[in-house]
Design an enzyme around this catalytic site. Structure first.
Site, short mmCIF file in Angstrom:
data_model
loop_
_atom_site.label_atom_id
_atom_site.label_comp_id
_atom_site.label_asym_id
_atom_site.label_seq_id
_atom_site.Cartn_x
_atom_site.Cartn_y
_atom_site.Cartn_z
N TYR A 251 47.12 43.09 38.79
CA TYR A 251 47.10 43.34 40.23
C TYR A 251 47.22 42.05 41.04
O TYR A 251 47.16 42.07 42.27
CB TYR A 251 45.83 44.10 40.63
CG TYR A 251 44.54 43.32 40.42
CD1 TYR A 251 43.95 42.64 41.49
CD2 TYR A 251 43.91 43.28 39.19
CE1 TYR A 251 42.77 41.94 41.33
CE2 TYR A 251 42.72 42.59 39.01
CZ TYR A 251 42.15 41.91 40.08
OH TYR A 251 40.98 41.22 39.90
N GLY A 252 47.38 40.92 40.35
CA GLY A 252 47.53 39.64 41.02
C GLY A 252 48.13 38.62 40.08
O GLY A 252 48.27 38.87 38.87
N ARG B 74 36.51 31.24 36.10
CA ARG B 74 36.77 29.82 35.96
C ARG B 74 35.45 29.05 35.90
O ARG B 74 34.58 29.24 36.74
CB ARG B 74 37.61 29.30 37.13
CG ARG B 74 39.07 29.69 37.05
CD ARG B 74 39.86 29.10 38.20
NE ARG B 74 39.45 29.68 39.47
CZ ARG B 74 39.88 29.25 40.65
NH1 ARG B 74 40.71 28.23 40.72
NH2 ARG B 74 39.45 29.83 41.77
N ARG C 96 32.70 26.24 36.33
CA ARG C 96 32.39 25.25 37.35
C ARG C 96 32.16 23.89 36.71
O ARG C 96 31.76 23.79 35.55
CB ARG C 96 31.15 25.66 38.15
CG ARG C 96 31.24 27.00 38.89
CD ARG C 96 32.60 27.22 39.52
NE ARG C 96 32.61 28.35 40.44
CZ ARG C 96 33.48 29.32 40.41
NH1 ARG C 96 34.40 29.34 39.43
NH2 ARG C 96 33.48 30.28 41.31
N VAL D 180 37.84 41.74 44.08
CA VAL D 180 38.08 42.89 43.20
C VAL D 180 37.17 42.82 41.98
O VAL D 180 36.58 43.83 41.55
CB VAL D 180 39.56 42.95 42.76
CG1 VAL D 180 39.77 44.04 41.71
CG2 VAL D 180 40.46 43.19 43.96
N ASN E 214 34.95 36.68 39.56
CA ASN E 214 34.25 36.25 40.77
C ASN E 214 35.03 36.58 42.04
O ASN E 214 34.56 36.29 43.14
CB ASN E 214 33.99 34.73 40.71
CG ASN E 214 33.04 34.28 41.79
OD1 ASN E 214 32.09 34.99 42.13
ND2 ASN E 214 33.30 33.12 42.37
N SER E 215 36.20 37.19 41.90
CA SER E 215 36.99 37.55 43.06
C SER E 215 36.41 38.80 43.73
O SER E 215 35.48 39.43 43.22
CB SER E 215 38.43 37.84 42.64
OG SER E 215 38.49 39.00 41.82
N TYR F 43 55.80 37.42 50.16
CA TYR F 43 55.22 38.72 49.79
C TYR F 43 56.30 39.79 49.90
O TYR F 43 57.22 39.67 50.71
CB TYR F 43 54.06 39.04 50.74
CG TYR F 43 53.06 40.03 50.17
CD1 TYR F 43 52.22 39.68 49.12
CD2 TYR F 43 52.95 41.31 50.70
CE1 TYR F 43 51.31 40.59 48.61
CE2 TYR F 43 52.03 42.23 50.19
CZ TYR F 43 51.22 41.86 49.14
OH TYR F 43 50.32 42.75 48.62
N MET G 64 47.43 34.77 40.38
CA MET G 64 46.94 33.54 41.02
C MET G 64 47.50 32.28 40.40
O MET G 64 47.65 31.27 41.08
CB MET G 64 45.41 33.53 40.98
CG MET G 64 44.76 34.58 41.86
SD MET G 64 42.98 34.32 42.06
CE MET G 64 42.41 34.40 40.37
#
Length: 396
Positions: free
Chosen positions: A300-301, A225, A227, A205, A202-203, A93, A303
């Site tokens: 902002y991410g 994502r 299922r 944020v 679904n996060s 980080y 993943m």
């Protein structure tokens, strides 16, 4: 045959004062809280070098002297486990908490954790803005929240009016809800009825953005994502729609040919002017392709840990803007605006208009072992979790 036990009442005149001769009558207060000389006993997760959490984390016992001047002695009530916290331990980080020997460790060590809710146990004579019993949260990142107690200067924390709030709501307010709020407000001037699209819906944020969109009258497409089981996917879509999603689609659907035409049908031909991205890679670029001319993608991410390959056509012919948002840096630059945003989110929470993201409580008592804590920490980066992990401190 066990011996008979005789039970009899004790008269009210009997002396029940706690004395050395009556140890069973001593108050049932954990002795590790305060020692004879007013020192607070505490435990902290620490690391002295970067690496995988199971390899570098240890549980350190130490004590805090009574606070003086503007120092506060704080008891941790709740502290979430965020992916950024894990990345700091791993050394991947951009920022890291300070490494010091203030906790009495042989080597300079750091305490992980950036969010938390604390109760003021005691305050130095110079502290003016808080008092014993108040709840506070860190003013900036890097405070080190994964510990039972800590001591911090008054200016390092901000008071929260605790009436009508849960510890978990306060402990998690400063990252995910604030990120969603600022991204929806600061990059594109969206009017009521206009559209945005986001992945990672679904996060923490993502869920916050959906609720704010519902409150502010914004339309949106939520990408998540898919299922494996159809019933799980349908349940998730319903959950996101109940939060405020207009249309819920999978990442695979966004990549399909013709998705842009479907999007135009949903929006009635209106452009989607804003995209919120926490995935990166090709998934982000598929989403960028459907933004209208002059649209803005805010990242902002990352993943997927994959690079974003921006096509020249997106820049030349569609004039798209690609921006980044890091709530920690923003909060350090605009501390008063951060406090106002937090106050607004907590006001909505009190009014029942804003709900916490699903959470999984991880109990932390005085007797909790390091291995139990580390197991929960490792689960933070796993996919399809039941909720955000959060340390709940009990009997510390």
């Amino acid at each position: 045959m066990p011996p008979k036990i005789s039970l009899r009442c004790v008269k009210s005149s009997t002396n029940l004062s706690p004395t050395p001769s009556n140890p069973s009558l001593l108050p049932l207060i954990p002795k590790h809280h305060i020692s004879t000389y007013g020192y607070t006993q505490c435990k902290s997760l620490i690391y002295s070098q970067h690496g995988p959490p199971p390899n570098v984390l240890s549980l350190h016992t130490h004590s805090l002297s009574p606070p003086h001047s503007t120092l506060l002695t704080l008891r941790t009530l709740a502290a979430p486990l965020n992916p950024a916290d894990i990345n700091q331990i791993q050394g991947t980080y951009p920022t890291s908490p300070p490494f010091t020997t203030q906790l009495g460790t042989p080597a300079p060590s750091a305490v992980p954790g950036n969010e938390g809710c604390f109760e003021v146990l005691s305050a130095g004579s110079g502290a003016k803005s808080v008092k014993t019993g108040d709840w506070v949260i860190p003013r900036r990142t890097g405070l080190g929240t994964w510990r039972t107690h800590l001591q911090a200067p008054e200016e390092a924390v901000m008071k929260v009016e605790k009436e009508g709030l849960r510890q978990e709501s306060v402990a998690t307010v400063s990252v995910n809800p604030v990120t969603a709020w600022r991204m929806l407000k600061d990059f594109v001037d969206l009017k009521e009825g206009e559209w945005f699209i986001q992945n990672g819906a679904n996060s923490g944020v993502g869920r916050a953005a959906l609720q704010l969109a519902k409150l502010w009258g914004l339309r949106n497409v939520a990408v998540a994502r898919r299922r494996e089981k159809e019933e799980d996917w349908e349940a998730l879509k319903k959950e996101l729609r109940d939060l405020g999603a207009g249309v819920v689609v999978s990442e695979e659907e966004v990549r399909e040919k013709g998705f842009g035409d479907r999007l135009k049908e949903w929006t009635g031909g209106k452009d989607v002017r804003l995209g919120l991205n926490c995935v990166g890679g090709d998934a982000a670029m598929s989403m960028a392709k459907v933004l209208g001319a002059g649209g803005t993608m805010v990242t902002y991410g990352a993943m997927s840990k994959s690079p974003m390959r921006v096509g020249a056509g997106m820049l030349i012919f569609k004039d798209l803007r690609f921006c980044g948002f890091w709530v920690s840096k923003w909060g350090d630059r605009f501390p008063e605006e951060k406090k106002r945003t937090i106050d607004e989110v907590l006001r909505l929470t009190r009014e029942g208009k804003f709900a916490d993201t699903p959470m999984v409580n991880v109990p932390w008592t005085w007797d909790t072992k390091k291995e139990e804590l580390v197991e929960a920490i490792e689960g933070t980066l796993e996919g399809f979790r039941k909720g955000k992990g959060i340390f709940k401190f009990e009997d510390t």
